[in-house]
Design a protein around this motif. Structure first.
Motif, PDB file in Angstrom:
ATOM      1  N   GLY A 167       0.598  -0.812   0.393  1.00 11.93           N
ATOM      2  CA  GLY A 167      -0.526  -0.248   0.333  1.00 11.93           C
ATOM      3  C   GLY A 167       1.325   0.861   0.169  1.00 11.93           C
ATOM      4  O   GLY A 167       0.844   2.030  -0.994  1.00 11.93           O
ATOM      5  N   ARG A 168       1.699   1.862   0.796  1.00  9.17           N
ATOM      6  CA  ARG A 168       2.674   2.214   0.966  1.00  9.17           C
ATOM      7  C   ARG A 168       3.883   2.249  -0.389  1.00  9.17           C
ATOM      8  O   ARG A 168       3.594   3.572  -1.076  1.00  9.17           O
ATOM      9  CB  ARG A 168       3.432   2.301   1.963  1.00  9.17           C
ATOM     10  CG  ARG A 168       2.850   2.218   3.057  1.00  9.17           C
ATOM     11  CD  ARG A 168       4.191   2.297   3.806  1.00  9.17           C
ATOM     12  NE  ARG A 168       5.047   1.138   4.556  1.00  9.17           N
ATOM     13  CZ  ARG A 168       5.176   0.491   5.318  1.00  9.17           C
ATOM     14  NH1 ARG A 168       4.177  -0.151   5.657  1.00  9.17           N
ATOM     15  NH2 ARG A 168       5.841  -0.832   4.804  1.00  9.17           N
ATOM     16  N   LEU A 169       3.743   1.469  -1.019  1.00  9.25           N
ATOM     17  CA  LEU A 169       4.641   1.464  -2.628  1.00  9.25           C
ATOM     18  C   LEU A 169       3.615   2.117  -3.431  1.00  9.25           C
ATOM     19  O   LEU A 169       3.998   2.680  -4.469  1.00  9.25           O
ATOM     20  CB  LEU A 169       5.160   0.132  -2.910  1.00  9.25           C
ATOM     21  CG  LEU A 169       5.693   0.131  -4.231  1.00  9.25           C
ATOM     22  CD1 LEU A 169       7.022   0.957  -4.187  1.00  9.25           C
ATOM     23  CD2 LEU A 169       6.221  -1.479  -4.811  1.00  9.25           C
ATOM     24  N   ALA A 170       2.493   2.109  -3.282  1.00 13.75           N
ATOM     25  CA  ALA A 170       1.793   1.934  -4.771  1.00 13.75           C
ATOM     26  C   ALA A 170       1.629   3.675  -4.477  1.00 13.75           C
ATOM     27  O   ALA A 170       1.168   4.237  -5.082  1.00 13.75           O
ATOM     28  CB  ALA A 170       0.224   1.311  -4.506  1.00 13.75           C
ATOM     29  N   ALA A 171       0.945   4.279  -3.035  1.00 11.72           N
ATOM     30  CA  ALA A 171       0.798   5.613  -2.479  1.00 11.72           C
ATOM     31  C   ALA A 171       2.022   6.022  -3.271  1.00 11.72           C
ATOM     32  O   ALA A 171       1.699   7.208  -3.500  1.00 11.72           O
ATOM     33  CB  ALA A 171       0.686   5.798  -1.252  1.00 11.72           C
ATOM     34  N   GLN A 172       3.682   5.596  -3.260  1.00 13.17           N
ATOM     35  CA  GLN A 172       4.321   6.677  -3.727  1.00 13.17           C
ATOM     36  C   GLN A 172       4.412   6.309  -4.617  1.00 13.17           C
ATOM     37  O   GLN A 172       4.497   7.654  -5.529  1.00 13.17           O
ATOM     38  CB  GLN A 172       5.599   5.750  -2.906  1.00 13.17           C
ATOM     39  CG  GLN A 172       6.699   6.309  -3.538  1.00 13.17           C
ATOM     40  CD  GLN A 172       8.156   5.854  -2.785  1.00 13.17           C
ATOM     41  OE1 GLN A 172       8.164   4.909  -2.045  1.00 13.17           O
ATOM     42  NE2 GLN A 172       9.250   6.456  -2.853  1.00 13.17           N
TER      43      GLN A 172
END
Length: 78
Positions: free
Chosen positions: A67-72
């Motif tokens: 989720g953090r990777l997708a947000a970045q």
């Protein structure tokens, strides 16, 4: 269950099965006892207790990281 019963229908030699069962017994997942020439095997689920919860925890960690990777990634798009 007798070792011979476990082998029914499996494309495995008795020696191969005994080698695999020995590994499972060393890990505590299988117990055995002998009555005369017959070896009886029993599954021991105790070592697996808590595995589901551990896998759920790992899944949550991966989902959060993804989720953090997708947000970045989304933040860097024009």
């Amino acid at each position: 269950m007798r070792t011979g019963d476990l082998l029914e229908g499996l494309p495995m030699t008795r020696q191969g099965a005994n080698r695999h069962l020995g590994v499972l017994e060393t890990s505590g997942l299988v117990t055995s006892h002998r009555v005369g020439r017959v070896v009886y095997r029993e599954l021991n689920l105790q070592p697996l207790r808590g595995t589901g919860e551990w896998l759920d925890q790992i899944d949550r960690q991966w989902q959060a990281a993804l989720g953090r990777l997708a947000a970045q990634y989304d933040a860097e798009l024009p």
